[in-house]
Write an enzyme that holds these catalytic residues in place. Sequence first.
Site, PDB file in Angstrom:
ATOM      1  N   ARG A  77       0.839  -1.211   0.000  1.00 50.58           N
ATOM      2  CA  ARG A  77       0.000   0.000   0.000  1.00 50.58           C
ATOM      3  C   ARG A  77       0.872   1.257   0.000  1.00 50.58           C
ATOM      4  O   ARG A  77       0.573   2.244  -0.667  1.00 50.58           O
ATOM      5  CB  ARG A  77      -0.926  -0.013   1.225  1.00 50.58           C
ATOM      6  CG  ARG A  77      -1.840  -1.244   1.312  1.00 50.58           C
ATOM      7  CD  ARG A  77      -3.264  -0.921   0.993  1.00 50.58           C
ATOM      8  NE  ARG A  77      -3.817   0.122   1.814  1.00 50.58           N
ATOM      9  CZ  ARG A  77      -4.351  -0.069   3.022  1.00 50.58           C
ATOM     10  NH1 ARG A  77      -4.392  -1.274   3.539  1.00 50.58           N
ATOM     11  NH2 ARG A  77      -4.848   0.934   3.686  1.00 50.58           N
ATOM     12  N   GLN A 108     -10.866   8.907   8.456  1.00 53.08           N
ATOM     13  CA  GLN A 108     -10.668   7.461   8.649  1.00 53.08           C
ATOM     14  C   GLN A 108      -9.485   7.005   7.803  1.00 53.08           C
ATOM     15  O   GLN A 108      -9.087   5.853   7.872  1.00 53.08           O
ATOM     16  CB  GLN A 108     -11.917   6.706   8.212  1.00 53.08           C
ATOM     17  CG  GLN A 108     -13.162   7.054   9.004  1.00 53.08           C
ATOM     18  CD  GLN A 108     -14.408   6.482   8.336  1.00 53.08           C
ATOM     19  OE1 GLN A 108     -14.757   5.333   8.517  1.00 53.08           O
ATOM     20  NE2 GLN A 108     -15.089   7.306   7.542  1.00 53.08           N
ATOM     21  N   HIS A 126      -8.121   6.097  12.401  1.00 53.62           N
ATOM     22  CA  HIS A 126      -7.619   4.747  12.098  1.00 53.62           C
ATOM     23  C   HIS A 126      -6.101   4.705  11.913  1.00 53.62           C
ATOM     24  O   HIS A 126      -5.584   3.777  11.299  1.00 53.62           O
ATOM     25  CB  HIS A 126      -8.335   4.185  10.859  1.00 53.62           C
ATOM     26  CG  HIS A 126      -9.807   3.992  11.077  1.00 53.62           C
ATOM     27  ND1 HIS A 126     -10.715   3.855  10.052  1.00 53.62           N
ATOM     28  CD2 HIS A 126     -10.542   3.914  12.234  1.00 53.62           C
ATOM     29  CE1 HIS A 126     -11.929   3.699  10.554  1.00 53.62           C
ATOM     30  NE2 HIS A 126     -11.855   3.741  11.871  1.00 53.62           N
ATOM     31  N   CYS A 137       6.186  -1.789  23.735  1.00 54.20           N
ATOM     32  CA  CYS A 137       6.182  -0.529  24.511  1.00 54.20           C
ATOM     33  C   CYS A 137       5.380   0.576  23.803  1.00 54.20           C
ATOM     34  O   CYS A 137       5.233   1.653  24.337  1.00 54.20           O
ATOM     35  CB  CYS A 137       7.608  -0.071  24.798  1.00 54.20           C
ATOM     36  SG  CYS A 137       8.450   0.657  23.382  1.00 54.20           S
TER      37      CYS A 137
HETATM   38  C1  BJW Z   1     -16.198   8.783  -3.401  1.00 49.83           C
HETATM   39  C2  BJW Z   1     -15.434   8.945  -4.521  1.00 49.83           C
HETATM   40  C3  BJW Z   1     -15.132  10.259  -4.851  1.00 49.83           C
HETATM   41  C4  BJW Z   1     -15.723   6.758  -4.250  1.00 49.83           C
HETATM   42  N1  BJW Z   1     -15.585  11.223  -4.089  1.00 49.83           N
HETATM   43  N2  BJW Z   1     -16.670   9.689  -2.600  1.00 49.83           N
HETATM   44  C5  BJW Z   1     -21.136  -1.523  15.875  1.00 49.83           C
HETATM   45  C6  BJW Z   1     -21.899  -2.380  15.105  1.00 49.83           C
HETATM   46  C7  BJW Z   1     -21.289  -3.418  14.379  1.00 49.83           C
HETATM   47  C8  BJW Z   1     -19.910  -3.594  14.407  1.00 49.83           C
HETATM   48  C9  BJW Z   1     -19.180  -2.755  15.164  1.00 49.83           C
HETATM   49  C10 BJW Z   1     -19.777  -1.736  15.885  1.00 49.83           C
HETATM   50  N3  BJW Z   1     -18.820  -1.047  16.535  1.00 49.83           N
HETATM   51  C11 BJW Z   1     -17.623  -1.594  16.201  1.00 49.83           C
HETATM   52  C12 BJW Z   1     -17.810  -2.640  15.384  1.00 49.83           C
HETATM   53  C13 BJW Z   1     -16.776  -3.520  14.769  1.00 49.83           C
HETATM   54  C14 BJW Z   1     -16.050  -2.856  13.617  1.00 49.83           C
HETATM   55  C15 BJW Z   1     -17.062  -2.400  12.561  1.00 49.83           C
HETATM   56  O1  BJW Z   1     -17.400  -1.244  12.431  1.00 49.83           O
HETATM   57  N4  BJW Z   1     -17.548  -3.315  11.765  1.00 49.83           N
HETATM   58  C16 BJW Z   1     -18.510  -2.990  10.713  1.00 49.83           C
HETATM   59  C17 BJW Z   1     -17.884  -3.158   9.337  1.00 49.83           C
HETATM   60  C18 BJW Z   1     -19.728  -3.819  10.903  1.00 49.83           C
HETATM   61  N5  BJW Z   1     -15.257  -1.734  14.100  1.00 49.83           N
HETATM   62  C19 BJW Z   1     -14.050  -1.917  14.622  1.00 49.83           C
HETATM   63  O2  BJW Z   1     -13.559  -3.026  14.737  1.00 49.83           O
HETATM   64  C20 BJW Z   1     -13.329  -0.687  15.110  1.00 49.83           C
HETATM   65  N6  BJW Z   1     -12.900  -0.902  16.440  1.00 49.83           N
HETATM   66  C21 BJW Z   1     -13.717  -0.791  17.480  1.00 49.83           C
HETATM   67  O3  BJW Z   1     -14.870  -0.419  17.361  1.00 49.83           O
HETATM   68  O4  BJW Z   1     -13.134  -1.117  18.698  1.00 49.83           O
HETATM   69  C22 BJW Z   1     -14.005  -1.437  19.769  1.00 49.83           C
HETATM   70  C23 BJW Z   1     -14.522  -2.845  19.504  1.00 49.83           C
HETATM   71  C24 BJW Z   1     -13.607  -3.855  19.381  1.00 49.83           C
HETATM   72  C25 BJW Z   1     -14.098  -5.149  19.115  1.00 49.83           C
HETATM   73  C26 BJW Z   1     -15.462  -5.379  18.940  1.00 49.83           C
HETATM   74  C27 BJW Z   1     -16.363  -4.323  19.057  1.00 49.83           C
HETATM   75  C28 BJW Z   1     -15.873  -3.033  19.344  1.00 49.83           C
HETATM   76  C29 BJW Z   1     -12.060  -0.460  14.306  1.00 49.83           C
HETATM   77  C30 BJW Z   1     -12.349  -0.148  12.886  1.00 49.83           C
HETATM   78  C31 BJW Z   1     -11.030  -0.045  12.126  1.00 49.83           C
HETATM   79  C32 BJW Z   1     -11.268   0.062  10.637  1.00 49.83           C
HETATM   80  N7  BJW Z   1     -10.056  -0.169   9.966  1.00 49.83           N
HETATM   81  C33 BJW Z   1     -10.003  -0.048   8.534  1.00 49.83           C
HETATM   82  C34 BJW Z   1      -8.653  -0.548   8.051  1.00 49.83           C
HETATM   83  C35 BJW Z   1      -7.531   0.431   8.437  1.00 49.83           C
HETATM   84  C36 BJW Z   1      -6.218  -0.120   8.019  1.00 49.83           C
HETATM   85  C37 BJW Z   1      -6.122  -0.228   6.519  1.00 49.83           C
HETATM   86  O5  BJW Z   1      -6.076   0.818   5.852  1.00 49.83           O
HETATM   87  O6  BJW Z   1      -6.107  -1.348   6.023  1.00 49.83           O
HETATM   88  O7  BJW Z   1     -10.203   1.296   8.149  1.00 49.83           O
HETATM   89  S1  BJW Z   1     -11.334  -0.884   7.697  1.00 49.83           S
HETATM   90  C38 BJW Z   1     -11.524   0.276   6.425  1.00 49.83           C
HETATM   91  O8  BJW Z   1     -12.864   0.811   6.509  1.00 49.83           O
HETATM   92  C39 BJW Z   1     -10.552   1.407   6.749  1.00 49.83           C
HETATM   93  C40 BJW Z   1     -11.414   2.612   6.522  1.00 49.83           C
HETATM   94  O9  BJW Z   1     -10.922   3.717   7.255  1.00 49.83           O
HETATM   95  C41 BJW Z   1     -12.788   2.154   6.984  1.00 49.83           C
HETATM   96  C42 BJW Z   1     -13.924   2.959   6.428  1.00 49.83           C
HETATM   97  O10 BJW Z   1     -14.003   2.833   5.050  1.00 49.83           O
HETATM   98  P1  BJW Z   1     -14.412   4.098   4.170  1.00 49.83           P
HETATM   99  O11 BJW Z   1     -13.421   5.161   4.339  1.00 49.83           O
HETATM  100  O12 BJW Z   1     -15.817   4.426   4.432  1.00 49.83           O
HETATM  101  O13 BJW Z   1     -14.181   3.511   2.686  1.00 49.83           O
HETATM  102  P2  BJW Z   1     -15.152   2.613   1.772  1.00 49.83           P
HETATM  103  O14 BJW Z   1     -14.293   1.961   0.765  1.00 49.83           O
HETATM  104  O15 BJW Z   1     -16.028   1.749   2.596  1.00 49.83           O
HETATM  105  O16 BJW Z   1     -16.119   3.658   1.064  1.00 49.83           O
HETATM  106  C43 BJW Z   1     -15.623   4.564   0.107  1.00 49.83           C
HETATM  107  C44 BJW Z   1     -16.735   5.535  -0.237  1.00 49.83           C
HETATM  108  O17 BJW Z   1     -16.201   6.521  -1.092  1.00 49.83           O
HETATM  109  C45 BJW Z   1     -17.913   4.886  -0.983  1.00 49.83           C
HETATM  110  O18 BJW Z   1     -19.122   5.311  -0.377  1.00 49.83           O
HETATM  111  C46 BJW Z   1     -17.799   5.450  -2.389  1.00 49.83           C
HETATM  112  O19 BJW Z   1     -19.045   5.626  -3.034  1.00 49.83           O
HETATM  113  C47 BJW Z   1     -17.135   6.769  -2.120  1.00 49.83           C
HETATM  114  N8  BJW Z   1     -16.381   7.365  -3.230  1.00 49.83           N
HETATM  115  N9  BJW Z   1     -15.151   7.674  -5.046  1.00 49.83           N
HETATM  116  C48 BJW Z   1     -16.340  10.946  -2.978  1.00 49.83           C
HETATM  117  N10 BJW Z   1     -14.387  10.503  -5.949  1.00 49.83           N
HETATM  118 ZN    ZN Z   2       9.437  -0.980  22.125  1.00 48.83          ZN
END
Ligand code: BJW
Ligand code: ZN
Length: 244
Positions: A77, A108, A126, A137
Site C-alpha cells: 500500500r 478514517q 484509524h 512498549c
Molecule cells: C467517493 C469517490 C469520490 C468513491 N468522491 N466519494 C457496531 C456495530 C457493528 C460492528 C461494530 C460496531 N462497533 C464496532 C464494530 C466492529 C467494527 C465495525 O465497524 N464493523 C462494521 C464493518 C460492521 N469496528 C471496529 O472493529 C473498530 N474498532 C472498534 O470499534 O473497537 C471497539 C470494539 C472492538 C471489538 C469489537 C467491538 C468493538 C475499528 C475499525 C477499524 C477500521 N479499519 C479499517 C482498516 C484500516 C487499516 C487499513 O487501511 O487497512 O479502516 S477498515 C476500512 O474501513 C478502513 C477505513 O478507514 C474504513 C472505512 O471505510 P471508508 O473510508 O468508508 O471507505 P469505503 O471503501 O467503505 O467507502 C468509500 C466511499 O467513497 C464509498 O461510499 C464510495 O461511493 C465513495 N467514493 N469515489 C467521494 N471521488
Molecule cells: Zn518498544
Amino acid sequence: MQPATTPNISAELRRRVETARRVLVLTGAGVSAESGVPTFRGGGNSAVWKGLPFDVISSGAMLERNLPAVWEWFDYRRDVLRALAPNAAHEAIASWQERFADLTLVTQNVDGLHQRAGSRNVVELHGNIWRARCTVCRLVHEVPSEGERPEACDECGNELRPDVVLFGEMLPPGAFEFALERAARCEMCFVIGTSGLVYPAASLPEVAQSSGAFVCEINPERTALSSMCDEVVVGKAGEVLPGI
Ligand code: BJW
Ligand code: ZN
C-alpha cells in the site's frame, strides 16, 4: 469566485456554509479516490489482497496470526501511495481552515494526504500508514517514504507493527472522544467519501445531527448514512468541494 460548474447545492446549504463557525468534516477513502488510492468497498466489491478480503488481512486477528503478511500488505500500500498526490478535494478541505472559525477534520484515512495538502491537527481515527508502533512498549516510529522501514523498536528491540487501527482493535486513546466532543458542538457536519459502514466513526454524523447540526454528505453513491443526512450532494469530492 464561483467555479464554472457549480454543483447541485441548495440555497439552504449555501446559507449554512456562509454562516457556520463550528464545522466538522468526516472523511473516508472516497476523498483519496481521485488521487488514485483504491477504496475498500468500491463498486459493490471489497478490496482483495492475495485472495484475502481486506477485512481479513486488515484485522487484529491476522496481526496476531501472521504479522509478516500484514506488513507485506501495508508495504504494498505504501508503494502505491508513494507515487500519488493530494487532489482537489484534499486541497479544498485544507482551505476551509481559513474559511471557518473552528474546523475539525476527522479522517478514517491512513494515507496522510490531508496533511500533505496542508490540513493541520487532523484527527486520525484509524492511524497512519507512514508510522509503525512497537508491539510491546507502543513507541511510535516514522516510516520513511524512501528506503527501508525500521525492523525493530529503537527503545526495546521488539517487533514493530503498522500504526493503524485494524478491525476488532480499539481506536487510538482519546481520538474518538475528541471527535465525539467536536461532533456534539458543531453547527455543520460534512460527511465526505465514506460508506458509513465502519463504527464508531459512522456514528459521528448522527451525534452532530442530534446536537442540532446540519449534515451534508458528498458521495457519488448512496451510502448507509444518506437517509439521515439533511442534504446529499451526489458527485465526486474533487468536483463538488471546490464549488462549495
Ligand atoms: C467517493 C469517490 C469520490 C468513491 N468522491 N466519494 C457496531 C456495530 C457493528 C460492528 C461494530 C460496531 N462497533 C464496532 C464494530 C466492529 C467494527 C465495525 O465497524 N464493523 C462494521 C464493518 C460492521 N469496528 C471496529 O472493529 C473498530 N474498532 C472498534 O470499534 O473497537 C471497539 C470494539 C472492538 C471489538 C469489537 C467491538 C468493538 C475499528 C475499525 C477499524 C477500521 N479499519 C479499517 C482498516 C484500516 C487499516 C487499513 O487501511 O487497512 O479502516 S477498515 C476500512 O474501513 C478502513 C477505513 O478507514 C474504513 C472505512 O471505510 P471508508 O473510508 O468508508 O471507505 P469505503 O471503501 O467503505 O467507502 C468509500 C466511499 O467513497 C464509498 O461510499 C464510495 O461511493 C465513495 N467514493 N469515489 C467521494 N471521488
Ligand atoms: Zn518498544
